[in-house]
Design an enzyme around this catalytic site. Structure first.
Site, PDB file in Angstrom:
ATOM      1  N   SER A 250       0.811  -1.221   0.000  1.00  0.00           N
ATOM      2  CA  SER A 250       0.000   0.000   0.000  1.00  0.00           C
ATOM      3  C   SER A 250       0.837   1.260   0.000  1.00  0.00           C
ATOM      4  CB  SER A 250      -0.937  -0.003   1.216  1.00  0.00           C
ATOM      5  OG  SER A 250      -0.199  -0.150   2.417  1.00  0.00           O
TER       6      SER A 250
ATOM      7  N   ASP B 158      -6.394   7.327   8.202  1.00  0.00           N
ATOM      8  CA  ASP B 158      -6.457   6.071   8.948  1.00  0.00           C
ATOM      9  C   ASP B 158      -5.418   5.973  10.063  1.00  0.00           C
ATOM     10  OD1 ASP B 158      -4.133   5.716   7.516  1.00  0.00           O
ATOM     11  OD2 ASP B 158      -4.746   3.843   6.552  1.00  0.00           O
TER      12      ASP B 158
ATOM     13  N   HIS C 277      -1.228   5.012   7.360  1.00  0.00           N
ATOM     14  CA  HIS C 277      -0.497   5.332   6.134  1.00  0.00           C
ATOM     15  C   HIS C 277      -0.106   6.809   6.122  1.00  0.00           C
ATOM     16  CE1 HIS C 277      -2.675   1.635   5.020  1.00  0.00           C
ATOM     17  NE2 HIS C 277      -1.620   1.405   4.262  1.00  0.00           N
TER      18      HIS C 277
END
Length: 328
Positions: free
Chosen positions: A62, A224, A227
């Site tokens: 990610s 979040d 990240h």
């Protein structure tokens, strides 16, 4: 007494394990699961420049995909491609194959797709999910080495951003945070040794973002809290970009280095030092015409000046916006 001592040790270990498992469950509840995929950033950047485009592929998890941002110009791939066009004055064709949630074991299909593009340079960001899933470091590194070797065999230069310091993630509390930091650094050091042995370059991301994240969590983290935000990705790319540029000019960068160069270490020592100091580049080198010394392969450490890469567009029409694949 020995039996009592052994029993006490086992009980303490079990209690510690219970605390860590509880913290891990709490962290998973606190950190939201991935919802929407990150924006696509594939395309040709710097089309105004002459010459054959440099083909770059971005592989990994990610962090390579750019999860946490909403505009393609804020993704690591777009930032790297934009930086390359500005400094090389050449167009860059970008293909992103990174997959949110990927482990090192998931690199093989990404590499197979990337090789179809005949890339000049590959950037790989991987390792965080291996730590959180407790993949044995040796196994995770084996998958990474296979990816690097396959790319190098095709004539592609490879730059790996090693495992970030998960101890910087705020929802992870001590003592799990301390263990996450140790596991992250161990994997980063192992990745460095293996990648350089396979002919690639590494840049330690480590706690590069840690101090800023701690001081400005709402600014440097995405929504979040796990990240990076657009600014966080821009800092990581600022560390990676000089090495990507050097890798593309690998002939000059890999000339034998004299023994007196202060940045030359045995590869194992270089890997440990890089894991402790974020932003450190490690690549293979020679001393007196030899690749190896008594302690193993020679490696060159560099702490390069970070190249600024803005996450926000300049005023007026964006000059480095990509021409998206499959569109006019």
């Amino acid at each position: 007494m020995a039996a009592i001592g052994t029993g006490a040790t086992a009980a303490a270990a079990a209690a510690t394990g219970g605390v860590l498992l509880g913290q891990a469950r709490q962290a998973r509840r606190t950190i939201p699961m991935a919802e929407a995929p990150p924006p696509r950033c594939d395309g040709v950047y710097g089309a105004k420049f002459p010459g054959r485009p440099v083909t770059m592929v971005v592989l990994g998890d990610s962090s390579a995909a750019g999860y946490g941002v909403h505009r393609r110009r804020e993704t690591p791939g777009a930032l790297l491609a934009t930086g390359l066009t500005r400094r090389l004055h050449r167009p860059v064709r970008l293909h992103r194959f990174a997959v949110v949630g990927s482990l090192s074991a998931g690199l093989k299909p990404q590499v197979e797709s990337a090789l179809e593009c005949e890339p000049d340079v590959a950037v790989i960001l991987i390792g965080g999910n291996d730590v959180t899933n407790r993949t044995p470091p040796g196994l995770a590194v084996r998958y990474l080495v296979d990816a690097v070797r396959a790319l190098r065999a095709a004539g592609c230069e490879v730059v790996v951003g090693t495992c970030p310091d998960l101890g910087a993630i705020q929802p992870i509390q001590p003592p799990l945070r301390w263990l996450a930091r140790r596991w992250s650094r161990q994997l980063a050091a192992a990745q460095t040794v293996a990648v350089v042995e396979a002919g690639g370059w590494t840049v330690s991301l480590g706690d590069l973002l840690g101090p800023r994240f701690a001081a400005e969590p709402t600014r440097m983290f995405a929504w979040d809290r796990f990240h990076p935000s657009a600014e966080g990705y821009a800092m990581a790319v600022a560390a990676l970009l000089p090495t990507v540029i050097s890798a593309l000019g690998a002939g000059a960068e890999r000339r034998p280095a004299p023994a007196a160069v202060g940045g030359v270490r045995s590869l194992p020592k270089a890997a440990q030092e890089a894991a402790r100091h974020a932003g450190t580049e490690v690549s293979g080198t020679q001393v007196r015409g030899r690749d190896r010394g008594p302690a193993g392969r020679w490696a060159q450490l560099r702490r390069r000046a970070f190249f600024g890469v803005g996450a926000e567009p300049q005023s007026g029409p964006p000059t480095d916006s990509p021409t998206l694949e499959g569109t006019s």
